[in-house]
Design an enzyme around this catalytic site. Structure first.
Site, PDB file in Angstrom:
ATOM      1  N   ARG A   2      -0.273   8.916   9.441  1.00  0.00           N
ATOM      2  CA  ARG A   2       0.019   7.537   9.698  1.00  0.00           C
ATOM      3  C   ARG A   2       0.132   6.717   8.291  1.00  0.00           C
ATOM      4  NH1 ARG A   2      -3.795   3.431   9.271  1.00  0.00           N
ATOM      5  NH2 ARG A   2      -5.250   4.631   8.981  1.00  0.00           N
TER       6      ARG A   2
ATOM      7  N   HIS B  77     -10.751  10.141   8.339  1.00  0.00           N
ATOM      8  CA  HIS B  77     -10.410   8.640   8.559  1.00  0.00           C
ATOM      9  C   HIS B  77      -9.965   8.389   9.844  1.00  0.00           C
ATOM     10  CE1 HIS B  77      -9.987   4.615   7.100  1.00  0.00           C
ATOM     11  NE2 HIS B  77      -8.641   4.765   7.040  1.00  0.00           N
TER      12      HIS B  77
ATOM     13  N   ARG C  50      -0.814   9.249   2.144  1.00  0.00           N
ATOM     14  CA  ARG C  50      -2.398   9.686   2.131  1.00  0.00           C
ATOM     15  C   ARG C  50      -2.458  11.267   2.116  1.00  0.00           C
ATOM     16  NH1 ARG C  50      -5.008   5.352   6.181  1.00  0.00           N
ATOM     17  NH2 ARG C  50      -5.013   3.539   4.619  1.00  0.00           N
TER      18      ARG C  50
ATOM     19  N   GLU D 224       0.729  -1.342  -0.089  1.00  0.00           N
ATOM     20  CA  GLU D 224       0.008  -0.025   0.078  1.00  0.00           C
ATOM     21  C   GLU D 224       0.894   1.363   0.026  1.00  0.00           C
ATOM     22  OE1 GLU D 224      -2.985  -0.050   3.040  1.00  0.00           O
ATOM     23  OE2 GLU D 224      -3.801  -2.117   2.480  1.00  0.00           O
TER      24      GLU D 224
ATOM     25  N   HIS E 116      -8.633  10.142   4.543  1.00  0.00           N
ATOM     26  CA  HIS E 116      -8.578   9.027   3.418  1.00  0.00           C
ATOM     27  C   HIS E 116      -8.828   9.690   2.106  1.00  0.00           C
ATOM     28  CE1 HIS E 116      -8.331   5.238   1.284  1.00  0.00           C
ATOM     29  NE2 HIS E 116      -7.698   4.795   2.513  1.00  0.00           N
TER      30      HIS E 116
END
Length: 517
Positions: free
Chosen positions: A365, A330, A273, A111, A227
């Site tokens: 994160r 998110h 992100r 990811e 997100h």
């Protein structure tokens, strides 16, 4: 008045992993607002990041975490996360957690911002649910754990500067006072503070608000991760379009059908992100950006069954259609300030998971580190609670906290009025304290929150309590965002686009804000 050895507020991955550890030495009460299966854990699609490939993999996982956090990661906490993660995941496997496999071997995917494939997933896109089911199955086998569903935390009980329990509201409207040697808050995040969020309805920041009212320090509340890819269609929920889709090769395209991430980051769709979310915002927020998997030659329905089932309601299909997406709130990187053992600034109070801030995520994160955080730090907090090692912590306050009375004073607010009030707060936060911020907007948010305080919903019922907690959390986010006059990670100031040379954490307690190294 009830007495247990340990009280755990929250039944996600952090709370349940802690309870399993605590149950070996004492009586544990675990409370959760809804049924046990309803938590942010159960909604986690993408997977759990874990370096099971040896020392090199662990070292790379640490560096990936540090890099994604934009200079603000607590290296000690990140090292604990990546080094102890494999052991905790091995425990899950021993308890029967069924991660996806290929030719008998654990399947690993990649990811955003990860340097290699290390994401384990279950049932394609239902990793959190599988872990939750596995932990619950194990918890139910332990006689020393009492599980209380449909129970809301009201306030912490503080005596002589030490947390001694909590006031709870049960499912029938009864108020219960539970005393404990130690309290663990593992109540998850606060996504419901924003009108657009991937979080379930239970994520109203209760633990953070309870701890702050009791006098505990909170940290880094300005860092809310949006997100990049939540489903965006009129009248539809902001259902999460997992980062794993981009890990499997999905492109982001604008209204002209053009890929655009090369203009924003060399990692393209697998950039951190915060970068991807801002890129989408620049390209267009109202149904003008899409996920494109038409070129991916895989059985996407088998790989992402949950997402495929959701999209089918809207007559859309991965691999055939463009999927409209936009950012949504998110994950909160900030929370109750703790050390790497889950200890807060209040003796007797511990926190783990999204409600806590160890600094492990820094300003942004790394994808799929959240489930691992709950697993690792839930156990670490439990071990510290058991050890009760006498580490001296700042004592605050005097006798029992009596904040509960403020929630019930005056006439009871009706349910419809309460919902309208909450909707106004959420819209205010999305408009003025969301993905892109500036001083004018943040001051407008403060004025709006001050006005909402005058009409705060009253009554000892769940939504009134959640309204109070959302207001507390919103105030903390706005104050910290105003104080941080730079752009770093998930916190972006249009009026301060540069990043300071020195990385500092925001810390708030009793209305005081300071920044510390």
């Amino acid at each position: 008045m009830e007495q247990v050895d340990f009280l755990v507020v929250g039944a996600g991955i952090a709370g349940l992993s802690a309870a399993i550890c605590l149950a070996r030495v004492g009586r544990v009460m675990v409370v959760t607002k809804e049924e046990l299966a309803e938590s942010n854990t159960a909604y986690a699609q993408g997977g759990i990041a874990v370096a099971m490939g040896g020392e090199e993999d662990v070292a790379l996982h640490l560096e990936d975490t540090m890099s994604a956090g934009d200079g603000l990661v607590n290296r000690e906490a990140a090292a604990v996360l990546v080094e102890q993660g494999p052991r905790r995941v091995e425990e899950l496997l021993a308890w029967g957690t069924k991660f996806d496999r290929e030719n008998g071997e654990l399947m690993r995917t990649r990811e955003g911002a990860h340097s290699r494939s290390r994401i384990l997933h279950a049932n394609g896109d239902a990793t959190g649910k599988e872990i939750a089911v596995s932990l619950l199955r194990h918890v139910r086998e332990m006689d020393s754990i009492e599980l209380m569903e449909w129970t809301t935390g009201v306030d912490l009980l503080v005596e002589g500067g030490r947390v001694a329990g909590a006031t709870l509201l049960d499912g029938e409207g009864g108020v219960r006072v539970v005393r404990a040697k130690a309290v663990l808050l593992a109540s998850g995040g606060a996504g419901q503070v924003y009108s657009d969020t991937t979080n379930p309805a239970v994520a109203t920041g209760d633990g953070i608000a309870m701890a702050y009212r009791a006098g505990a320090e909170v940290s880094d509340m300005e860092f809310y991760q949006f997100h990049p890819t939540a489903f965006s269609a009129p009248g539809a929920p902001r259902f999460l379009m997992s980062e794993a889709l981009r890990g499997e090769g999905a492109y982001l395209v604008n209204a002209k059908g053009e890929r655009f991430m090369e203009r924003y980051h060399p990692l393209l769709e697998l950039a951190p992100r915060d970068v991807v979310a801002r890129a989408i915002t620049h390209e267009g927020m109202d149904g003008e950006v899409y996920l494109d998997m038409r070129h991916v030659k895989k059985d996407l329905q088998a790989r992402f069954p949950g997402i495929s089932k959701f999209l089918a309601k809207y007559r859309l299909e991965l691999g055939r259609d463009l999927i409209p997406v936009r950012p949504a709130a998110h994950y909160l990187m900030g929370g109750i300030r703790t050390d790497v053992h889950g200890r807060s600034s209040l003796p007797g109070l511990y926190a783990a998971g999204e409600v806590a801030c160890t600094g492990v995520h820094g300003a942004n994160r790394l994808a799929s580190n959240s489930l691992l955080e709950g697993l690792v730090f839930g156990v670490r907090a439990a071990e510290a609670m058991i050890a009760n090692d006498g580490v001296e912590q700042e004592r605050v306050g005097g006798e029992q906290v009596a904040e509960t009375t403020t929630a019930v004073a005056g006439s009871v607010t009706g349910e419809k009025a309460t919902e309208r009030w909450i909707a106004e707060l959420r819209d205010l936060m999305w408009k003025y304290a969301g993905l892109l911020r500036d001083a004018n907007g943040l001051h407008e948010a403060q004025r709006g929150l001050d006005a909402l305080a005058v009409t705060m919903p009253r009554g000892m019922f769940r939504r009134a309590l959640e309204a109070r907690n959302l207001h507390t959390v919103a105030g903390l986010i706005v104050a910290a965002a105003l104080g941080r006059e730079e752009s770093r990670g998930a916190h972006y100031r249009n009026d301060f686009p540069g990043r300071d040379a020195a990385a500092r954490h925001s810390v708030m307690a009793k209305g005081r804000l300071e920044f510390v190294a």
